[in-house]
Enzyme design. Structure first.
Site, PDB file in Angstrom:
ATOM      1  N   ASP A   7     101.471 -96.790 -56.403  1.00 22.00           N
ATOM      2  CA  ASP A   7     101.824 -98.028 -55.724  1.00 22.00           C
ATOM      3  C   ASP A   7     101.819 -99.208 -56.686  1.00 22.00           C
ATOM      4  OD1 ASP A   7     101.809 -96.542 -53.364  1.00 22.00           O
ATOM      5  OD2 ASP A   7      99.672 -96.949 -53.025  1.00 22.00           O
ATOM      6  N   TYR A  42      92.221 -88.887 -59.720  1.00 22.30           N
ATOM      7  CA  TYR A  42      92.216 -90.337 -59.568  1.00 22.30           C
ATOM      8  C   TYR A  42      90.806 -90.872 -59.772  1.00 22.30           C
ATOM      9  CZ  TYR A  42      96.940 -90.412 -57.520  1.00 22.30           C
ATOM     10  OH  TYR A  42      98.283 -90.307 -57.308  1.00 22.30           O
TER      11      TYR A  42
END
Length: 448
Positions: free
Chosen positions: A139, A214
């Site tokens: 994003d 992540y």
């Protein structure tokens, strides 16, 4: 006798010098031949072409003549090329509109990469011709230290084993374009290529990926980390994560994903108010849209004592909870795509390119630390009510780089207890997957 030995030594040296001169002449002729071959494959008037990782200025008027586009496209198919994977590092603090370019918003990480590929003449033909693929879409605001893309790029080598071998010999590396060095010379400072690797022609950056990892940074504050860790363990395994993502019913019908690792630990760094920097590390085979930020948001609720760790079990049970409760995602800036795992991929970075990368990142750290020192100097001018001056510096770099509120991953929902918290299971819900599909089908039937 000594004079004879001396004459023999001089003769040997002269012979070696002559052999070296002949070899230099041969290499110069080979270089001219390669430059001429590359110049015939160009698609623009620019005379800069990559050769063994360097930009060679082509001053020949005949080579600089513009070619007709159709003919050049035909010739470009004859240029030596190879299918490679590139490992990409980027930082999301600048105004990039995410990684992918599909939304037609500029700049994106992807659009900047293709501008660099075109400028360096590494891209042969169009993006579609290159068989481009990416491991994942991040994003706006998200950073990465291990994103991977794959595509066909121009090569200095005529024969690279049919572009199906993962193994690269030392001779190949020496003769090949230094893709890392060439691209990093033209990319923006917050985007860097950190390695390349030849891959088989059936390789796909997304579908060949074994796992992604992540990391989410946050300030501990008054969070109950032990409760968060208890809740995080409930994510490990294969579950339906439709209540922990932004649902895309038009394109996704399977919301089951496998989480293999989830850890919450201190990074042993502190902020200006002696807060402690922590990190959540999540590893899984694949992730849904906004999945990590949704998982982190619910864990923050648990850490603040707003929700019990058992709420994770309830939300993962999609039969009991078919509709996702409405809640805000965690902020995007502290999120990092750390690593994408592939089988038998060994990324290459020349010693010179690695040295330049190291120097660039070191300069960036020093620049942010200098900026942090300036803010610390401003803080030192202020006094508390008791007359004591602020002089804390440790960890200020992280506050300066991300901003305290963003780096903590705290929305107003998490940090303002006085506003009141509505339990997740009592909140208004979003439409279920079945309801979304029914609505899409109705729209399609009306159009038909």
């Amino acid at each position: 006798m000594a004079s004879v030995d001396g004459r023999d030594l001089v003769s040997d040296l002269q012979a070696q010098v002559l052999a070296l001169r002949n070899r230099v002449e041969e290499l110069e002729k080979e270089n001219e031949r390669l430059c001429s071959q590359l110049s015939r494959c160009r698609c623009s008037k620019d005379g800069n072409i990559p050769s063994a990782g360097l930009f060679v200025e082509n001053s020949s008027p005949t080579n600089c003549e513009p070619r007709e586009k159709p003919g050049c496209q035909e010739r470009s198919q004859q240029c030596a090329r190879r299918y490679v994977a590139l490992k990409i590092m980027y930082f999301g603090q600048r105004l990039f509109y995410g990684f992918a370019s599909e939304a037609q918003m500029d700049p994106t990480i992807e659009s900047e990469i293709f501008k660099a590929l075109e400028r360096t003449k590494l891209l042969i033909g169009t993006k579609e011709d290159s068989r481009y693929s990416r491991c994942g879409r991040t994003d706006k605001g998200v950073s990465s230290t291990g994103q991977v893309i794959s595509l066909y790029l121009r090569s200095n080598l005529k024969d690279t084993g049919g572009y199906t071998k993962n193994h690269t010999t030392t001779l190949e590396v020496r003769g090949e374009i230094d893709y890392v060095r060439v691209l990093n010379r033209v990319l923006p400072g917050d985007i860097r290529v950190i390695g390349w690797c030849p891959v088989p022609t059936d390789f796909h950056s997304r579908f060949s990926c074994l796992s992604r990892e992540y990391r989410y940074l946050f300030w501990k504050g008054n969070l109950d980390v032990s409760a968060m860790q208890q809740a995080a363990m409930k994510f490990i395994g294969e579950y339906d994560f439709r209540n922990f993502c932004k649902m895309d019913a038009a394109n996704v019908n399977n919301y089951r994903r496998r989480i293999t690792f989830f850890d919450i630990c201190s990074l042993d760094r502190r902020s200006i108010d002696v807060d402690e920097l922590w990190a959540m590390t999540i590893k899984g085979s694949a992730f849904l849209w906004h999945q990590v930020r949704c998982m982190v948001a619910v864990l923050f609720m648990v850490g603040h004592g707003f929700e019990s760790p058992d709420v994770i079990d309830v939300l993962l049970d999609t039969k009991k909870t078919p509709r996702k409760p409405q809640y805000n995602m965690a902020p995007e800036l502290p999120l990092i795509l750390r690593f994408c795992e592939f089988e038998d991929l060994e990324f290459i970075c020349s010693s010179e390119a690695r040295r330049t990368l190291h120097e660039h990142l070191k300069n960036e750290v020093q620049r942010h630390m200098l900026q942090a020192a300036i803010f610390n100097e401003a803080l030192s001018r202020l006094s508390t009510a008791g007359g004591h001056e602020f002089s804390l510096y440790s960890g200020l770099f992280f506050t300066c780089a991300f901003g305290k509120e963003e780096s903590a991953g705290r929305s107003s929902e998490f940090s303002r207890k006085n506003k009141g918290h509505i339990p997740l299971l009592r909140r208004a819900t979003e439409p279920s997957y079945e309801e979304r599909r029914a609505k899409l089908n109705m729209k399609a039937s009306r159009k038909s």
